[in-house]
Motif scaffolding. Structure first.
Motif: not given
Length: 50
Positions: A29-32, A36-43
């Motif tokens: 849900l959060v990743l949706h 930004d892909d880099q922010e997704k990777l950081k998360l």
């Protein structure tokens, strides 16, 4: 249900409490909402490291 739910507006860093656990549904849900892909990777990295 209100007794079992706590809404926290913020980032994953605001949730890093000792013993915190996150399930896959919350993660998806959060990743949706992260554009930004880099922010997704950081998360994901932050979750992995905890």
């Amino acid at each position: 249900m209100e007794s079992r739910v706590k809404v926290i507006q913020g980032t994953i860093d605001d949730l890093l409490l000792p013993g915190s656990k996150f399930d896959a549904a919350s993660c998806i849900l959060v990743l949706h909402f992260v554009d930004d892909d880099q922010e997704k990777l950081k998360l994901l990295g932050t979750i992995r490291d905890k």
